[in-house]
Write a protein that holds these residues in place. Structure first.
Motif, short mmCIF file in Angstrom:
data_model
loop_
_atom_site.label_atom_id
_atom_site.label_comp_id
_atom_site.label_asym_id
_atom_site.label_seq_id
_atom_site.Cartn_x
_atom_site.Cartn_y
_atom_site.Cartn_z
N ALA A 30 0.83 -1.21 0.00
CA ALA A 30 0.00 0.00 0.00
C ALA A 30 0.87 1.26 0.00
O ALA A 30 0.56 2.23 -0.71
CB ALA A 30 -0.93 -0.02 1.21
N LYS A 35 -1.55 4.14 -1.70
CA LYS A 35 -2.98 3.87 -1.53
C LYS A 35 -3.22 3.26 -0.16
O LYS A 35 -2.71 2.16 0.12
CB LYS A 35 -3.47 2.89 -2.60
N GLY A 47 -8.02 -1.88 0.35
CA GLY A 47 -7.49 -0.79 -0.46
C GLY A 47 -7.25 -1.33 -1.85
O GLY A 47 -7.28 -2.54 -2.07
N ARG A 48 -6.99 -0.45 -2.77
CA ARG A 48 -6.77 -0.86 -4.16
C ARG A 48 -5.42 -0.33 -4.63
O ARG A 48 -4.98 0.74 -4.24
CB ARG A 48 -7.84 -0.26 -5.09
N MET A 49 -4.80 -1.11 -5.49
CA MET A 49 -3.59 -0.67 -6.16
C MET A 49 -3.59 -1.27 -7.55
O MET A 49 -4.39 -2.16 -7.86
CB MET A 49 -2.33 -1.06 -5.38
N SER A 55 -5.61 -4.72 -11.66
CA SER A 55 -6.17 -4.13 -10.45
C SER A 55 -6.02 -5.14 -9.32
O SER A 55 -6.30 -6.33 -9.50
CB SER A 55 -7.65 -3.78 -10.67
#
Length: 187
Positions: A30, A35, A47-49, A55
């Motif tokens: 993260a 993110k 969370g997204r990365m 994705s």
């Protein structure tokens, strides 16, 4: 979408325990992406990365280690994640020397209660896992106390390099798949 789950226990008392190495690797990923992992959904912080074109959902279950599947299974359903192709669980492993990485495409829980919970709720053991060695140099009397204990000073000093290497292994899994990542990171 890929789903990367770091297993651990929520709360400040557990933050730097050996059992929380999965959380620490997710935090490293993260930080790299800039993110945060702070959205609470399905009893997990997410969370997204993005890694290359992929994705990635980053997950830190908040159910405690032994009930990790209770958070992960609903997230997989919500996001349409096929565990057999798109899930990677990051866990501690007392059977591996400290700092050693072992990626596998599937396998048994090997006595790890977090992996047992995932298998029970996902109804499969066929998902990738990254085991990170936390093994003691000498025999310990109480294994639970050891894994729930804080890292030693020497281990804490080695954590940045270890979590960086583990995060590199995760990104290799996302971009290249399990076989090339295993060839590169399994010692």
């Amino acid at each position: 979408m890929k789903c990367v789950v770091g297993l651990g226990n929520p709360g400040a008392p557990y933050a730097l325990t050996r059992h929380n190495i999965g959380f620490l690797v997710v935090d490293t990923l993260a930080e790299r992406a800039g993110k945060p992992v702070k959205l609470l959904e399905c009893e997990a912080l997410t969370g997204r990365m993005t890694v290359g074109p992929e994705s990635v959902l980053l997950v830190k279950p908040q159910t405690f280690m032994n009930a990790s599947g209770q958070a992960v299974a609903p997230l997989c359903a919500k996001y349409g994640v096929n565990p057999q192709q798109d899930l990677l669980a990051i866990v501690d492993d007392v059977a591996l020397p400290f700092g050693r990485l072992r990626l596998r495409g599937k396998g048994s829980a090997g006595g790890h209660n977090g992996l047992k919970s995932l298998a029970a709720k996902l109804k499969t053991e066929n998902y990738a896992r990254l085991r990170i060695g936390i093994g003691p140099e000498h025999p310990v009397r109480n294994l639970a106390d050891f894994v729930l204990g804080n890292f030693s000073a020497a281990e804490r000093a080695a954590l940045p390099e270890l979590t960086t290497r583990a995060a590199d292994a995760v990104e290799a899994w996302v971009q290249q798949g399990i076989e090339p990542a295993m060839a590169r990171f399994n010692a």
